[in-house]
Each structure stands twice: as structure tokens, then as C-alpha cells.
Design an enzyme around this catalytic site. Structure first.
Site, PDB file in Angstrom:
ATOM      1  N   GLU A  67       0.821  -1.209   0.000  1.00  0.00           N
ATOM      2  CA  GLU A  67       0.000   0.000   0.000  1.00  0.00           C
ATOM      3  C   GLU A  67       0.857   1.262   0.000  1.00  0.00           C
ATOM      4  O   GLU A  67       0.591   2.216  -0.747  1.00  0.00           O
ATOM      5  CB  GLU A  67      -0.939  -0.014   1.208  1.00  0.00           C
ATOM      6  CG  GLU A  67      -1.665   1.291   1.472  1.00  0.00           C
ATOM      7  CD  GLU A  67      -2.633   1.697   0.383  1.00  0.00           C
ATOM      8  OE1 GLU A  67      -3.192   2.803   0.472  1.00  0.00           O
ATOM      9  OE2 GLU A  67      -2.836   0.917  -0.580  1.00  0.00           O
TER      10      GLU A  67
ATOM     11  N   HIS B 198      -4.686  -8.431 -17.034  1.00  0.00           N
ATOM     12  CA  HIS B 198      -5.985  -8.051 -17.585  1.00  0.00           C
ATOM     13  C   HIS B 198      -6.257  -6.563 -17.350  1.00  0.00           C
ATOM     14  O   HIS B 198      -6.765  -5.861 -18.235  1.00  0.00           O
ATOM     15  CB  HIS B 198      -7.081  -8.904 -16.947  1.00  0.00           C
ATOM     16  CG  HIS B 198      -8.419  -8.784 -17.611  1.00  0.00           C
ATOM     17  ND1 HIS B 198      -8.637  -9.125 -18.926  1.00  0.00           N
ATOM     18  CD2 HIS B 198      -9.629  -8.353 -17.137  1.00  0.00           C
ATOM     19  CE1 HIS B 198      -9.907  -8.916 -19.236  1.00  0.00           C
ATOM     20  NE2 HIS B 198     -10.520  -8.438 -18.162  1.00  0.00           N
TER      21      HIS B 198
ATOM     22  N   HIS C 292     -11.944   5.798  -8.357  1.00  0.00           N
ATOM     23  CA  HIS C 292     -10.494   5.958  -8.274  1.00  0.00           C
ATOM     24  C   HIS C 292      -9.815   5.283  -9.472  1.00  0.00           C
ATOM     25  O   HIS C 292      -8.885   5.845 -10.072  1.00  0.00           O
ATOM     26  CB  HIS C 292     -10.005   5.352  -6.959  1.00  0.00           C
ATOM     27  CG  HIS C 292      -8.558   5.612  -6.665  1.00  0.00           C
ATOM     28  ND1 HIS C 292      -7.991   6.865  -6.664  1.00  0.00           N
ATOM     29  CD2 HIS C 292      -7.541   4.750  -6.356  1.00  0.00           C
ATOM     30  CE1 HIS C 292      -6.712   6.778  -6.367  1.00  0.00           C
ATOM     31  NE2 HIS C 292      -6.417   5.506  -6.179  1.00  0.00           N
TER      32      HIS C 292
ATOM     33  N   HIS D  40     -20.654  -7.621 -16.776  1.00  0.00           N
ATOM     34  CA  HIS D  40     -19.321  -7.336 -17.316  1.00  0.00           C
ATOM     35  C   HIS D  40     -18.962  -8.322 -18.425  1.00  0.00           C
ATOM     36  O   HIS D  40     -18.418  -7.941 -19.463  1.00  0.00           O
ATOM     37  CB  HIS D  40     -18.289  -7.419 -16.185  1.00  0.00           C
ATOM     38  CG  HIS D  40     -16.877  -7.217 -16.633  1.00  0.00           C
ATOM     39  ND1 HIS D  40     -16.424  -6.070 -17.219  1.00  0.00           N
ATOM     40  CD2 HIS D  40     -15.792  -8.053 -16.573  1.00  0.00           C
ATOM     41  CE1 HIS D  40     -15.139  -6.172 -17.500  1.00  0.00           C
ATOM     42  NE2 HIS D  40     -14.730  -7.371 -17.116  1.00  0.00           N
TER      43      HIS D  40
ATOM     44  N   HIS E 120       2.608   1.905  -3.297  1.00  0.00           N
ATOM     45  CA  HIS E 120       1.630   2.472  -4.226  1.00  0.00           C
ATOM     46  C   HIS E 120       1.471   3.977  -3.994  1.00  0.00           C
ATOM     47  O   HIS E 120       1.418   4.767  -4.949  1.00  0.00           O
ATOM     48  CB  HIS E 120       0.291   1.751  -4.041  1.00  0.00           C
ATOM     49  CG  HIS E 120      -0.812   2.297  -4.892  1.00  0.00           C
ATOM     50  ND1 HIS E 120      -0.767   2.322  -6.271  1.00  0.00           N
ATOM     51  CD2 HIS E 120      -2.005   2.853  -4.548  1.00  0.00           C
ATOM     52  CE1 HIS E 120      -1.873   2.854  -6.746  1.00  0.00           C
ATOM     53  NE2 HIS E 120      -2.635   3.195  -5.720  1.00  0.00           N
TER      54      HIS E 120
END
Length: 374
Positions: free
Chosen positions: A98, A334, A168, A276, A101
């Protein structure tokens, strides 16, 4: 702590800035834009890794980690949380994921500030005030990265609320698209056949369709619904399984809960996944058709070819995540494929805009004298 975090952001931006400065490329502004775009793509990939490893709450406060600028200083707090709940959201590894990032995000923010400052200086010094150095887009990038940072904070403080995390993600993709447009504006492009002007509307529609699919994919990921359908092309052995769209697509609710606070039923996760998946067939057909059309236009052939290759690869990786039970590496790839498709469609839109300019310019008239002198 804030000063220490600012230093970490500057350090994260130091290497790419040094790379630009030491580059032999005379157009360092163009180099800076493309380096920032590359790191933004990396940030999106690492953001996907952060989300998919369930590390979004590895440091449950913001902007630091338990009030510190790095997990080393917060080790005692992290260890206590991990001991109390070994499989919970706070572990040493998740805290580092985290915070890395966040450091990368701060580094990209510093680079975008550099782009804005240099862009304004070049625009003021430019005699022709060319659109290449127009400061509007760099300034918009700065505003946008601040908004993105705010949603990054809300992602943590609102405990991974799905709609916040999905926004986000979409803002990150939009930031990438804006940098791609700015990068395209700095680069030389092969002449585009005037026929490419006819693709301007389909190219815009394709980008909008892809954005919807990315939003749906983000909704699948943030609601932890990738394995809601374990078979393909059917779902639970049915073409249209039992689904709860009302709860599945109710936007403002806590993670794993309905709007009333009850646990989210599995049929809601099925509805999210199935939507989706079904929309992916439409995206595949439309983008592949657009790529085929682009391949027939002079100046757009490489972009069209890569669009077809990438959209097929993206469809295959999506199917593979189901067959292989959602392996982490494939799921991150992906996400990266969606970002690459965004880049290609932005480039295609930019090039069709160039074709529009070409179509609006008067064709040169060649006289016999001109042909002879040539």
C-alpha cells in the site's frame, strides 16, 4: 510525517527526472511527458496489484501508515494488528504494498507538476504560442491528479467502499488518457489519409464503450465478484442465471453489504459478473471492427492492427481468469490490457483529429511548372 512523505514523493520522481535530464533527446519536454505516461501506466498496474492482493487497507489511515511515513516506523502497530488477525487487511507485506503504491502516486504527482511548470514556461517563451505548448492540458492534469489523490484518500478512509474505489480506477485511466493525448501532441505522426476523418465518431464511441467496460470491470473487482461465475460461456450452467441487479448495482453502499446493511446476496455478485462478461462481447466486436476499418486507412494501419490484437488478447485473458480461478498475475495483466486499449484508442482519436485537419485544408494545386521543377 507530511514532510517525510513529501521527500519520499520527490525521491520517487528523482530517477525519472534524472533520466529525462541526462537524455540525449533535444526535446526534453516531450521526453518528460512520455516518461510520466509510462510511470502512470506502471502506477495503474501496481494499483491493480494492490487491490487484487487486498492491500488497500494495509495502512488503514492516510496519508501515512499508523501516523508514520513508512511501515518500518509503524512496524509495532502493524505487527500487533497482524497478530490479532493474521489473515486480516493489515499485515507487514500489505502495508508495504500500500505505501509503495502511495509513494509511486506521489512521484507521478511531482512529475505532472514539472510538466505543468515547464509547459507554462515554454508557452510564454514561444513566439507562435503553438498548441503543442498550450498550458491548458498540463494545468488540467495537475487539477486532475489532485482530485485523484483525494479519491485515493477516501478509498482508505471509507474502507474500500466499492463506488469510491471504482471511481479511483476510472480517474486513473482518465489521467492516463490525458497524458496520452499530451504525448501525442508532442510527437510526429505519419500523414493520415483523409478517409480517416470518417472514423472520428466510431473512434470516440469506442473509447466511451471501453470506459463503460472498464467501469464494469472495476465494479467486479471492487465487489470481489470475479469468481461469481465459475464456468464459461454459461454462468452456473445457465445463459441467464438467477441475478439480483437491484442490490448488485446499488452504488452507494458499504463493501459486501446492501444499502440496508444486510450481507450482499450471491445473486448480486452474479449480476455484476454476468453484466461485465456480456458487455465484453460487444466491446470485442465493436473495437475489432474499428481496428479493421483503421487498417484500411493510410496512417492508421499500425494502430488498427494493434487494436485487433490487443482486444482479442484482452478477451482471452478475461476468459482465462475464469478457467484458471483468477490467478493474480493474469488478473493484473488483464487490468494492464485495459490501460493499453485506452492508450491505443486515445491515439486513434488523436490521429482522426489530424485527418480532420487534413480534410479541411485546401488541396495543393500542381501546375506543369511545379511538376517539372520537382
Amino acid at each position: 510525517m507530511v514532510i517525510q512523505l513529501a521527500i519520499m514523493g520527490l525521491l520517487a520522481a528523482l530517477l525519472p527526472l534524472a533520466t529525462v535530464w541526462a537524455s540525449r533527446d533535444e526535446d526534453k519536454y516531450r521526453k518528460l511527458v512520455w516518461v510520466t505516461l509510462f510511470l502512470t501506466f506502471d502506477l495503474i498496474m501496481f494499483g491493480a496489484f494492490t487491490r487484487l492482493t487486498d492491500s488497500g487497507l494495509g495502512c488503514p489511515d492516510w496519508p501515512g501508515c499508523f501516523g508514520h511515513s513508512n511501515p518500518l516506523q509503524a512496524y509495532e502497530h502493524i505487527s500487533a494488528a497482524e497478530t490479532a488477525m493474521p489473515s486480516g487487511p493489515v499485515t507487514v507485506m500489505k502495508a508495504w504494498i500500500e505505501m509503495i503504491h502511495r509513494y509511486l502516486a506521489m512521484g507521478v504527482g511531482v512529475l505532472i507538476i514539472a510538466i505543468m511548470v515547464v509547459g507554462w514556461r515554454k508557452w510564454r517563451r514561444s513566439l507562435d504560442r503553438s498548441s503543442r505548448f498550450s498550458p491548458g492540458l498540463p494545468t488540467a492534469l495537475f487539477v486532475f491528479v489532485c482530485v485523484q489523490g483525494a479519491f485515493g484518500a477516501w478509498t482508505v478512509t471509507m474502507k474500500l467502499q466499492p463506488v469510491i474505489v471504482t471511481i479511483h480506477l476510472l480517474l486513473g485511466m482518465t489521467l492516463l488518457a490525458m497524458l496520452a493525448w499530451l504525448g501525442a501532441r508532442q510527437s510526429h505522426h505519419a500523414p493520415v489519409d483523409a478517409v480517416g476523418y470518417s472514423l472520428r465518431v466510431p473512434a470516440s464511441l469506442a473509447l466511451a464503450v471501453l470506459s463503460i467496460q472498464i467501469a464494469l470491470g472495476g465494479w467486479v473487482s471492487t465487489n470481489y465478484a470475479p469468481l461469481a461465475c465459475m464456468d464459461f460461456p454459461l454462468c452456473h450452467g445457465q445463459l441467464v442465471p438467477d441475478m439480483d441487479f437491484a442490490n448488485g448495482f446499488h452504488l452507494w453502499r458499504d463493501l459486501g453489504k446492501t444499502a440496508t446493511g444486510d450481507y450482499l446476496p450471491f445473486s448480486a455478485l452474479t449480476a455484476i459478473h454476468w453484466t461485465h462478461r456480456m458487455f465484453a462481447f460487444f466491446v470485442l466486436g465493436f473495437v475489432a471492427w474499428l481496428g479493421y476499418r483503421a487498417m484500411k486507412v493510410e496512417g492508421l494501419k499500425p494502430t488498427g492492427r494493434w487494436l485487433i490484437i490487443l482486444v482479442i488478447a484482452q478477451f482471452l485473458t478475461g476468459m482465462s481468469t475464469v478457467f484458471l480461478k483468477w490467478p493474480l498475475a493474469l488478473a493484473v495483466i488483464h487490468n494492464g490490457g485495459a490501460a493499453l486499449l485506452t492508450l491505443l484508442l486515445v491515439m486513434l482519436n488523436y490521429k482522426t483529429r489530424l485527418a480532420r485537419r487534413t480534410a479541411s485544408e485546401p488541396m495543393p494545386v500542381f501546375s506543369a511548372t511545379t511538376r517539372t521543377s520537382a
